[in-house]
Design an enzyme around this catalytic site. Structure first.
Site, mmCIF file in Angstrom:
data_model
loop_
_atom_site.group_PDB
_atom_site.id
_atom_site.type_symbol
_atom_site.label_atom_id
_atom_site.label_comp_id
_atom_site.label_asym_id
_atom_site.label_seq_id
_atom_site.Cartn_x
_atom_site.Cartn_y
_atom_site.Cartn_z
ATOM 1 C CG ASP A 174 61.239 81.842 71.115
ATOM 2 O OD1 ASP A 174 61.364 83.055 71.335
ATOM 3 O OD2 ASP A 174 60.751 81.414 70.263
ATOM 4 C CE1 TYR A 214 61.389 91.326 69.362
ATOM 5 C CE2 TYR A 214 62.460 89.494 70.743
ATOM 6 C CZ TYR A 214 61.765 89.967 69.697
ATOM 7 O OH TYR A 214 61.011 89.086 68.874
HETATM 8 P P1 NAD Z 1 50.186 82.257 63.201
HETATM 9 O O1 NAD Z 1 49.491 83.320 62.815
HETATM 10 O O2 NAD Z 1 51.053 81.300 62.435
HETATM 11 O O3 NAD Z 1 49.446 81.170 64.253
HETATM 12 C C1 NAD Z 1 48.591 81.712 65.197
HETATM 13 C C2 NAD Z 1 47.145 80.963 65.147
HETATM 14 O O4 NAD Z 1 46.359 81.665 66.167
HETATM 15 C C3 NAD Z 1 46.262 81.317 63.838
HETATM 16 O O5 NAD Z 1 46.155 80.037 63.503
HETATM 17 C C4 NAD Z 1 45.155 82.117 64.283
HETATM 18 O O6 NAD Z 1 44.053 81.484 63.437
HETATM 19 C C5 NAD Z 1 45.078 81.747 65.710
HETATM 20 N N1 NAD Z 1 44.225 82.465 66.567
HETATM 21 C C6 NAD Z 1 44.188 83.798 66.471
HETATM 22 N N2 NAD Z 1 43.033 84.306 67.447
HETATM 23 C C7 NAD Z 1 42.848 83.071 68.187
HETATM 24 C C8 NAD Z 1 42.096 82.947 69.168
HETATM 25 N N3 NAD Z 1 41.252 83.669 69.759
HETATM 26 N N4 NAD Z 1 41.875 81.431 69.712
HETATM 27 C C9 NAD Z 1 42.573 80.552 68.920
HETATM 28 N N5 NAD Z 1 43.394 80.630 68.090
HETATM 29 C C10 NAD Z 1 43.461 81.923 67.589
HETATM 30 O O7 NAD Z 1 51.346 82.684 64.404
HETATM 31 P P2 NAD Z 1 52.608 82.369 64.912
HETATM 32 O O8 NAD Z 1 53.742 83.309 64.230
HETATM 33 O O9 NAD Z 1 52.815 80.835 65.125
HETATM 34 O O10 NAD Z 1 52.791 82.964 66.269
HETATM 35 C C11 NAD Z 1 51.840 82.552 67.387
HETATM 36 C C12 NAD Z 1 51.911 83.186 68.420
HETATM 37 O O11 NAD Z 1 53.249 82.958 69.336
HETATM 38 C C13 NAD Z 1 51.930 84.703 68.395
HETATM 39 O O12 NAD Z 1 51.311 85.528 69.477
HETATM 40 C C14 NAD Z 1 53.392 84.994 68.272
HETATM 41 O O13 NAD Z 1 53.613 86.372 68.670
HETATM 42 C C15 NAD Z 1 53.699 84.592 69.545
HETATM 43 N N6 NAD Z 1 55.209 83.790 69.601
HETATM 44 C C16 NAD Z 1 55.807 84.006 70.704
HETATM 45 C C17 NAD Z 1 57.161 83.608 70.772
HETATM 46 C C18 NAD Z 1 57.684 83.834 72.229
HETATM 47 O O14 NAD Z 1 58.703 83.734 72.318
HETATM 48 N N7 NAD Z 1 56.954 84.386 73.020
HETATM 49 C C19 NAD Z 1 57.884 83.372 69.777
HETATM 50 C C20 NAD Z 1 57.335 83.087 68.372
HETATM 51 C C21 NAD Z 1 55.826 83.533 68.556
#
Ligand code: NAD
Length: 443
Positions: free
Chosen positions: A171, A266
């Site tokens: 995003d 970044y």
């Molecule tokens: P969060 O910790 O709030 O939620 C992540 C969830 O993933 C947790 O509930 C955890 O239990 C679960 N989880 C861990 N291992 C798992 C597995 N093997 N199978 C299923 N579920 C599993 O994290 P967040 O801040 O909401 O971020 C979630 C993801 O999204 C992260 O990887 C973060 O880096 C990514 N993210 C990406 C962007 C982007 O634009 N690419 C932006 C924001 C967040």
């Protein structure tokens, strides 16, 4: 009307309520027959689901909502999977950030040694997720993946599951476009951009509004203000925390020194690493900010709802994060050929980078996946930086697949945020200790 079964993997994410709201805002176009939340942490997912249930009740009360930790129940006959797993959760992100900082090296979620540590935790759980989806979901199912660190995850998937139907997205470029649109006084949807790079490592080269390139206007603005408008708190809650304001401001240094293109925010971690470390509170990093901010706000709202039956709707938001993943899914579902920045295998799109690099570039999203645009040749400065970063990411994936300590050390040494091989080794050894539960063994 066609209807879809959609599963959110990482259902316990604090982003889930916003994504669900975004999905239901589009229900006339993209009608869900069933929404499933899947997580390995049932307790966390159940809490988040308290809010999700309210969103569903308000916006689409007949929608069936399933919560599960069972992969078969989660993915059986699914049409779409939105993946957003954080392996090790915020407890491990905090260590990813704080361990490198002990050595005066950038401590960040996806960049530098912290990002590589997160990569070594995430590669195999992501592959497992793809295997679950391939086993249980419809053959036409698409995984739209936000799970970070996206570059490393995408490279590992390219090698281990090259034929999987997965769209790796981020995003951040959309967040930048939202700010650019606010600066230009137009809607984000009016922008068409050219961009090249790797995930969290790229540059905007053109920003068109009605066919006219507005990059010169943005460059002059960014030289003074970075990519901030006067009041970012009105633009998007996700990116208005103090660390994000600082990040968007730091772009001014980069645009002033290298005015040719506008960098992904970044890039500050690689090109301004000394400034970043000097201005970081080593005791309170972004992980703390999220745990005490976004996460606390959401879980407090759950407690308040359970105690009083009143929902604090400010505890979550849709934002570009929620909007973008749904836009991509709708373009995949209905062959809309919308143009988005996504992570794809290069295959000649950037002429002077390797074919097998996972690059972030514009692509038209069809029901058969992305049709990337041709970028052509990129100038030496950017090419050199990208090649170094790409080599670090590829070496890290080698390390995971070969259980190789030496390759991991090469990856850490190669990363631009790290000053020497001695420093790389110290940080790597500390991270091995911290990640015992999660990393493949490195010998
Ligand atoms: P969060 O910790 O709030 O939620 C992540 C969830 O993933 C947790 O509930 C955890 O239990 C679960 N989880 C861990 N291992 C798992 C597995 N093997 N199978 C299923 N579920 C599993 O994290 P967040 O801040 O909401 O971020 C979630 C993801 O999204 C992260 O990887 C973060 O880096 C990514 N993210 C990406 C962007 C982007 O634009 N690419 C932006 C924001 C967040």
């Amino acid at each position: 009307m066609k209807t879809f079964i959609l599963t959110i993997a990482g259902g316990g994410s604090t982003y889930t309520p916003g994504i669900v709201k975004s999905l239901l805002m589009r229900k006339d176009q993209f009608k869900l027959e069933e929404l499933r939340m899947y997580d390995i942490d049932a307790e966390r997912q159940n809490k988040v689901a308290v809010i999700v249930k309210e969103v569903v009740k308000e916006m689409d009360p007949s929608l069936k909502l399933v919560l599960t930790t069972d992969p078969e129940e989660a993915f059986k006959d699914a049409d779409f999977v939105f993946a957003q797993m954080r392996v090790g959760k915020y407890k491990m992100r905090e260590l990813d950030e704080k361990i490198p900082l002990k050595y005066d090296v950038v401590g960040q979620e996806t960049c530098g040694p912290g990002g590589m540590a997160y990569g070594l935790r995430t590669i195999f759980p992501m592959i497992e997720l793809i295997d679950f989806v391939e086993k249980y979901a419809k053959k036409t199912c698409w995984i739209v993946n936000y799970s970070n660190p996206a570059s490393i995850v995408a490279e590992a998937i390219r090698r281990l599951r090259p034929n999987s139907r997965i769209m790796n997205i981020c995003d951040m470029p959309v967040g930048v476009m939202r700010n650019m649109a606010a600066i230009l006084g137009v809607a984000r949807e009016e922008l068409t951009v050219d961009y090249f790079g790797l995930n969290h490592f790229g540059w905007f080269t053109k920003v068109y509004v009605n066919g006219e390139d507005k990059l010169p206007v943005l460059r002059e603005h960014a030289r003074v203000h970075g990519l901030l408008t006067e009041d970012m708190s009105k633009v998007d809650v996700q990116h208005s925390d103090p660390s994000w304001i600082k990040t968007y401001k730091n772009i001014k240094y980069l645009v002033d020194m290298f005015p040719e293109y506008i960098p992904n925010p970044y890039m500050q971690y690689y090109l301004l690493s000394d400034h970043i470390v000097a201005n970081t509170n080593k005791e309170r990093t972004r992980a703390n900010e999220v745990m005490e901010g976004r996460e606390k706000r959401l879980f407090d709202a759950v407690d308040q709802y359970l105690a009083t039956g009143e929902m604090n709707k400010d505890a979550f938001y849709v934002g570009v994060h929620g909007l973008f993943i749904v836009d991509v899914a709708i373009s995949l579902a209905f062959d809309l050929r919308k143009r988005f920045l996504v992570i794809v295998e290069n295959k000649g799109a950037i002429k002077n980078l390797p074919d097998d690099a996972m690059v972030e570039i514009p692509a038209y999203i069809t029901s058969n996946g992305p049709e990337p645009v041709r970028v052509g040749e990129i100038p030496t400065f950017y090419k050199g930086l990208i090649e170094q970063q790409l080599a670090a990411e590829k070496l890290l994936v080698d390390a995971a697949l070969e259980n190789s300590y030496e390759k991991a050390l090469m990856a850490f040494t190669m990363n631009k945020t790290v000053k020497s091989a001695f420093q790389a080794k110290q940080i790597l050894d500390d991270l091995i200790e911290a990640n015992k539960e999660y990393w493949p063994e490195l010998r």
